[in-house]
Design a protein around this motif. Structure first.
Motif, PDB file in Angstrom:
ATOM      1  N   SER A 123      25.680 -52.739 -35.251  1.00  0.00           N
ATOM      2  CA  SER A 123      24.338 -53.327 -35.295  1.00  0.00           C
ATOM      3  C   SER A 123      23.789 -53.533 -33.890  1.00  0.00           C
ATOM      4  CB  SER A 123      24.392 -54.670 -36.038  1.00  0.00           C
ATOM      5  OG  SER A 123      23.136 -55.290 -36.049  1.00  0.00           O
ATOM      6  N   LYS A 124      24.660 -54.001 -32.987  1.00  0.00           N
ATOM      7  CA  LYS A 124      24.220 -54.231 -31.613  1.00  0.00           C
ATOM      8  C   LYS A 124      23.831 -52.925 -30.939  1.00  0.00           C
ATOM      9  CE  LYS A 124      25.721 -56.249 -27.210  1.00  0.00           C
ATOM     10  NZ  LYS A 124      26.822 -56.910 -26.497  1.00  0.00           N
ATOM     11  N   ASN A 125      24.664 -51.899 -31.127  1.00  0.00           N
ATOM     12  CA  ASN A 125      24.362 -50.601 -30.526  1.00  0.00           C
ATOM     13  C   ASN A 125      23.070 -50.016 -31.081  1.00  0.00           C
ATOM     14  OD1 ASN A 125      26.678 -50.717 -28.987  1.00  0.00           O
ATOM     15  ND2 ASN A 125      27.914 -49.509 -30.405  1.00  0.00           N
ATOM     16  N   THR A 126      22.868 -50.198 -32.400  1.00  0.00           N
ATOM     17  CA  THR A 126      21.629 -49.716 -33.008  1.00  0.00           C
ATOM     18  C   THR A 126      20.430 -50.452 -32.448  1.00  0.00           C
ATOM     19  OG1 THR A 126      22.815 -49.175 -35.051  1.00  0.00           O
ATOM     20  CG2 THR A 126      20.414 -49.361 -35.181  1.00  0.00           C
ATOM     21  N   GLY A 127      20.567 -51.792 -32.327  1.00  0.00           N
ATOM     22  CA  GLY A 127      19.476 -52.584 -31.771  1.00  0.00           C
ATOM     23  C   GLY A 127      19.165 -52.203 -30.334  1.00  0.00           C
ATOM     24  N   GLU A 128      20.215 -51.978 -29.534  1.00  0.00           N
ATOM     25  CA  GLU A 128      20.003 -51.595 -28.143  1.00  0.00           C
ATOM     26  C   GLU A 128      19.355 -50.218 -28.051  1.00  0.00           C
ATOM     27  OE1 GLU A 128      23.820 -51.885 -26.344  1.00  0.00           O
ATOM     28  OE2 GLU A 128      23.730 -54.068 -26.099  1.00  0.00           O
ATOM     29  N   ALA A 129      19.746 -49.318 -28.942  1.00  0.00           N
ATOM     30  CA  ALA A 129      19.142 -47.985 -28.935  1.00  0.00           C
ATOM     31  C   ALA A 129      17.658 -48.057 -29.275  1.00  0.00           C
ATOM     32  CB  ALA A 129      19.875 -47.075 -29.921  1.00  0.00           C
ATOM     33  N   GLU A 130      17.323 -48.861 -30.291  1.00  0.00           N
ATOM     34  CA  GLU A 130      15.917 -49.014 -30.661  1.00  0.00           C
ATOM     35  C   GLU A 130      15.129 -49.666 -29.531  1.00  0.00           C
ATOM     36  OE1 GLU A 130      14.280 -47.945 -33.283  1.00  0.00           O
ATOM     37  OE2 GLU A 130      16.089 -46.948 -33.995  1.00  0.00           O
ATOM     38  N   MET A 131      15.738 -50.680 -28.883  1.00  0.00           N
ATOM     39  CA  MET A 131      15.053 -51.351 -27.778  1.00  0.00           C
ATOM     40  C   MET A 131      14.836 -50.387 -26.611  1.00  0.00           C
ATOM     41  SD  MET A 131      13.604 -54.080 -26.784  1.00  0.00           S
ATOM     42  CE  MET A 131      14.145 -55.239 -28.048  1.00  0.00           C
ATOM     43  N   ALA A 132      15.812 -49.529 -26.363  1.00  0.00           N
ATOM     44  CA  ALA A 132      15.664 -48.547 -25.286  1.00  0.00           C
ATOM     45  C   ALA A 132      14.499 -47.602 -25.571  1.00  0.00           C
ATOM     46  CB  ALA A 132      16.958 -47.761 -25.118  1.00  0.00           C
ATOM     47  N   LYS A 133      14.351 -47.206 -26.832  1.00  0.00           N
ATOM     48  CA  LYS A 133      13.227 -46.338 -27.205  1.00  0.00           C
ATOM     49  C   LYS A 133      11.889 -47.048 -27.004  1.00  0.00           C
ATOM     50  CE  LYS A 133      15.750 -43.637 -30.678  1.00  0.00           C
ATOM     51  NZ  LYS A 133      15.841 -43.293 -32.127  1.00  0.00           N
ATOM     52  N   LEU A 134      11.841 -48.343 -27.380  1.00  0.00           N
ATOM     53  CA  LEU A 134      10.604 -49.105 -27.214  1.00  0.00           C
ATOM     54  C   LEU A 134      10.256 -49.267 -25.732  1.00  0.00           C
ATOM     55  CD1 LEU A 134      11.167 -51.869 -29.927  1.00  0.00           C
ATOM     56  CD2 LEU A 134       9.513 -49.999 -30.014  1.00  0.00           C
ATOM     57  N   ARG A 135      11.280 -49.520 -24.912  1.00  0.00           N
ATOM     58  CA  ARG A 135      11.033 -49.644 -23.471  1.00  0.00           C
ATOM     59  C   ARG A 135      10.528 -48.325 -22.891  1.00  0.00           C
ATOM     60  NH1 ARG A 135      16.329 -52.372 -23.053  1.00  0.00           N
ATOM     61  NH2 ARG A 135      16.002 -54.622 -23.164  1.00  0.00           N
ATOM     62  N   GLN A 136      11.113 -47.221 -23.347  1.00  0.00           N
ATOM     63  CA  GLN A 136      10.686 -45.922 -22.850  1.00  0.00           C
ATOM     64  C   GLN A 136       9.241 -45.634 -23.237  1.00  0.00           C
ATOM     65  OE1 GLN A 136      12.157 -43.850 -20.818  1.00  0.00           O
ATOM     66  NE2 GLN A 136      10.505 -42.345 -20.946  1.00  0.00           N
ATOM     67  N   LYS A 137       8.893 -45.955 -24.488  1.00  0.00           N
ATOM     68  CA  LYS A 137       7.508 -45.744 -24.942  1.00  0.00           C
ATOM     69  C   LYS A 137       6.552 -46.636 -24.162  1.00  0.00           C
ATOM     70  CE  LYS A 137       4.284 -44.209 -27.780  1.00  0.00           C
ATOM     71  NZ  LYS A 137       3.163 -45.068 -27.409  1.00  0.00           N
ATOM     72  N   GLU A 138       6.949 -47.880 -23.926  1.00  0.00           N
ATOM     73  CA  GLU A 138       6.107 -48.789 -23.163  1.00  0.00           C
ATOM     74  C   GLU A 138       5.912 -48.293 -21.736  1.00  0.00           C
ATOM     75  OE1 GLU A 138       6.029 -53.412 -23.251  1.00  0.00           O
ATOM     76  OE2 GLU A 138       7.569 -52.840 -21.803  1.00  0.00           O
ATOM     77  N   GLN A 139       6.977 -47.800 -21.130  1.00  0.00           N
ATOM     78  CA  GLN A 139       6.879 -47.278 -19.767  1.00  0.00           C
ATOM     79  C   GLN A 139       5.887 -46.120 -19.714  1.00  0.00           C
ATOM     80  OE1 GLN A 139       8.191 -48.551 -17.079  1.00  0.00           O
ATOM     81  NE2 GLN A 139       7.619 -46.939 -15.629  1.00  0.00           N
ATOM     82  N   GLU A 140       5.959 -45.251 -20.689  1.00  0.00           N
ATOM     83  CA  GLU A 140       5.031 -44.113 -20.730  1.00  0.00           C
ATOM     84  C   GLU A 140       3.592 -44.586 -20.896  1.00  0.00           C
ATOM     85  OE1 GLU A 140       6.502 -41.770 -23.925  1.00  0.00           O
ATOM     86  OE2 GLU A 140       8.289 -41.073 -22.841  1.00  0.00           O
ATOM     87  N   ASP A 141       3.382 -45.601 -21.765  1.00  0.00           N
ATOM     88  CA  ASP A 141       2.025 -46.120 -21.978  1.00  0.00           C
ATOM     89  C   ASP A 141       1.458 -46.732 -20.704  1.00  0.00           C
ATOM     90  OD1 ASP A 141       2.126 -45.347 -24.603  1.00  0.00           O
ATOM     91  OD2 ASP A 141       2.588 -47.331 -25.400  1.00  0.00           O
ATOM     92  N   LEU A 142       2.266 -47.542 -20.029  1.00  0.00           N
ATOM     93  CA  LEU A 142       1.774 -48.228 -18.829  1.00  0.00           C
ATOM     94  C   LEU A 142       1.558 -47.244 -17.684  1.00  0.00           C
ATOM     95  CD1 LEU A 142       3.844 -51.550 -18.932  1.00  0.00           C
ATOM     96  CD2 LEU A 142       1.468 -51.173 -19.605  1.00  0.00           C
ATOM     97  N   GLU A 143       2.403 -46.226 -17.588  1.00  0.00           N
ATOM     98  CA  GLU A 143       2.188 -45.210 -16.557  1.00  0.00           C
ATOM     99  C   GLU A 143       0.886 -44.446 -16.826  1.00  0.00           C
ATOM    100  OE1 GLU A 143       5.647 -42.783 -16.504  1.00  0.00           O
ATOM    101  OE2 GLU A 143       6.860 -44.225 -15.362  1.00  0.00           O
ATOM    102  N   LYS A 144       0.641 -44.175 -18.090  1.00  0.00           N
ATOM    103  CA  LYS A 144      -0.609 -43.498 -18.455  1.00  0.00           C
ATOM    104  C   LYS A 144      -1.815 -44.358 -18.095  1.00  0.00           C
ATOM    105  CE  LYS A 144      -3.149 -41.809 -22.503  1.00  0.00           C
ATOM    106  NZ  LYS A 144      -3.111 -41.642 -23.984  1.00  0.00           N
ATOM    107  N   LEU A 145      -1.739 -45.657 -18.403  1.00  0.00           N
ATOM    108  CA  LEU A 145      -2.846 -46.568 -18.098  1.00  0.00           C
ATOM    109  C   LEU A 145      -3.046 -46.701 -16.590  1.00  0.00           C
ATOM    110  CD1 LEU A 145      -4.974 -48.445 -19.246  1.00  0.00           C
ATOM    111  CD2 LEU A 145      -3.256 -50.270 -19.347  1.00  0.00           C
TER     112      LEU A 145
END
Length: 271
Positions: free
Chosen positions: A90-112
């Motif tokens: 569960s922890k590994n799954t949660g960390e993987a999902e969080m990593a994806k969200l951070r990556q998407k956020e980084q892409e959004d903020l770089e675009k902005l």
């Protein structure tokens, strides 16, 4: 008359064949009680050793003792291992999902950030505006000269378009919290409108935020104005150039999935 040979009577011997099954029965009963005792004990290792010994003695190989049920301690241990494994998964799954969200956020903020930088370049505002993306936020820094008259908080008419352009870019990412911060230099203010730099910085942040929120596509719950007065300088207040840098408004788009949460001065969002 010949005498008949007289055979002497011999004493009858008792039949002792029952002793063999009796001894086997006793052996099995002893083994049964020992096994029952061992199954009630918590030392699984000793039970295993005894099971192997009895199996070897009684039938020369593996037997029912080696196919025993798990002891309570083993059951608890197995359950604990299972729970621990589930927690790890569960922890590994949660960390993987969080990593994806951070990556998407980084892409959004770089675009902005690229959009803001392009706007600044196209409108010749490189001396008045700048952007910075770090681990906690995307910050747009605006010099007070681009927005206000000296000692005033009302946004100049020619500068309102700048606020509208920023709001248009912000509406592409409406889920982020935005903090509008006002800053001044350390020269005491002396006019009838404001009694301190605190008041001026708060009022400037508030006025600029209100213009941003004229855009109906922005959620007011996501916005907060803060005035820091002269107490968060970015340059030396002992020179005119340094004081000019310190007089500024900062618009900060706060990361939602930053790895290390930092205090931003903004209350938690409802959603």
């Amino acid at each position: 008359m010949s005498k008949k040979t007289r055979h002497e009577e011999h004493e009858e011997h008792a039949d002792e064949s029952w002793l063999l099954p009796y001894s086997d029965l006793m052996t099995l009963l002893v083994a049964l009680f020992l096994v029952m005792y061992a199954m009630s004990a918590t030392d699984a290792k000793k039970f295993e050793e005894m099971a192997q010994a009895f199996s070897s003695v009684l039938n020369g190989g593996t037997g029912v003792l080696t196919e025993r049920a798990a002891t309570p301690s083993e059951s608890n241990l197995d359950q604990g291992k299972s729970d621990k494994m589930n927690n790890v998964i569960s922890k590994n799954t949660g960390e993987a999902e969080m990593a994806k969200l951070r990556q998407k956020e980084q892409e959004d903020l770089e675009k902005l950030k690229k959009q803001f930088d392009q706007y600044i370049k196209n409108n010749g505002l490189t001396d008045l505006l700048s952007t910075k993306l770090n681990q906690s936020q995307l910050m747009i820094t605006i010099s007070d000269n681009a927005l206000f008259a000296s000692g005033q908080a009302v946004v100049k008419d020619e500068s309102r378009q700048l606020a509208k352009s920023i709001s248009t870019m912000l509406q592409q990412f409406p889920d982020y919290d935005v903090v509008v911060q006002g800053h001044t230099d350390n020269i005491p203010i002396s006019n009838t409108s404001y009694s301190s730099n605190w008041d001026l910085s708060v009022d400037r942040a508030l006025h600029f935020m209100k213009i941003l929120l004229l855009n109906p596509n922005l959620d007011p719950k996501k916005f907060s104005p803060i005035g820091y007065g002269e107490y968060h300088p970015i340059a030396d207040n002992s020179t005119p150039v340094g004081r000019a840098k310190n007089r500024r408004v900062e618009v900060s788009i706060i990361r939602k999935y930053q790895e290390f949460k930092q205090f931003t001065g903004i209350p938690p969002s409802d959603n």
